[in-house]
Design a protein around this motif. Sequence first.
Motif, mmCIF file in Angstrom:
data_model
loop_
_atom_site.group_PDB
_atom_site.id
_atom_site.type_symbol
_atom_site.label_atom_id
_atom_site.label_comp_id
_atom_site.label_asym_id
_atom_site.label_seq_id
_atom_site.Cartn_x
_atom_site.Cartn_y
_atom_site.Cartn_z
ATOM 1 N N ALA A 1 -6.661 4.621 8.408
ATOM 2 C CA ALA A 1 -7.657 4.187 7.420
ATOM 3 C C ALA A 1 -7.056 3.161 6.458
ATOM 4 N N ALA A 2 -5.805 3.373 6.038
ATOM 5 C CA ALA A 2 -5.151 2.426 5.121
ATOM 6 C C ALA A 2 -4.944 1.083 5.798
ATOM 7 N N VAL A 3 -4.523 1.098 7.059
ATOM 8 C CA VAL A 3 -4.333 -0.151 7.802
ATOM 9 C C VAL A 3 -5.666 -0.880 7.925
ATOM 10 N N ARG B 1 0.837 1.098 13.219
ATOM 11 C CA ARG B 1 -0.374 0.888 14.014
ATOM 12 C C ARG B 1 -1.008 -0.463 13.697
ATOM 13 N N LEU B 2 -1.815 -0.920 14.626
ATOM 14 C CA LEU B 2 -2.611 -2.129 14.439
ATOM 15 C C LEU B 2 -3.934 -1.767 13.779
ATOM 16 N N PRO B 3 -4.579 -2.737 13.139
ATOM 17 C CA PRO B 3 -5.932 -2.485 12.646
ATOM 18 C C PRO B 3 -6.857 -2.122 13.811
ATOM 19 N N SER B 4 -7.807 -1.233 13.565
ATOM 20 C CA SER B 4 -8.746 -0.808 14.620
ATOM 21 C C SER B 4 -9.580 -1.971 15.124
ATOM 22 N N THR C 1 0.852 -1.182 0.000
ATOM 23 C CA THR C 1 0.000 0.000 0.000
ATOM 24 C C THR C 1 0.889 1.234 0.000
ATOM 25 N N ASN C 2 0.398 2.312 -0.558
ATOM 26 C CA ASN C 2 1.205 3.536 -0.586
ATOM 27 C C ASN C 2 0.761 4.523 0.491
#
Length: 181
Positions: free
Chosen positions: A40-42, A57-60, A34-35
């Motif tokens: 939000a991207a995660v 970061r970890l996914p929400s 991913t760029n």
Amino acid sequence: NVVLPTGPGLGFDFDATALATFKAVSPRLQFRVTNRADQAAVDEIAASDLDGLIGQRLPSDRSRTPSLRWLQVMSAGVENLVGDGREWPAGVVLTNARGAYATSIAQYTIGAILRVAERVDRRRHQQALGRWPDEATQGDFLGDQIRGRTLVIVGYGGIGREIARLAAAHGMRVLAVKANP
């Protein structure tokens, strides 16, 4: 499956050759690239088959990534992930980039010391005004020697040691303070 943020400004800017080198490690290793590296991207790339993530970061919603076993952060610090009483998810290994930036941060630090010692900002301001000091004020614009000066370094990990090495090469006396001697 590992997600790899890549592109200008993301810490990594891997080209197709570099990605092919990673993939050659094992035919089972799959990368999703991913760029972006924001939350939000995660969250967008979070999937049930995600094993590892290189990012900050970890996914929400951790329920979307039950197989996540590894997070590699692109910095030395992890306080934003584990500080302030936050619980780290069981079964997820957290690794950091400790020492990866020691050379560049130490070089920046020595550059900042030299900039102050040489009064670069004051000289640049005078230059922008098109003036050079007269004999009475010329001393205000001469640089100070750093050789023989004492530098106190708080924290003597990889970055602190590299700053100490460069400071010593400039003839500075170095005193280091460690959090856990």
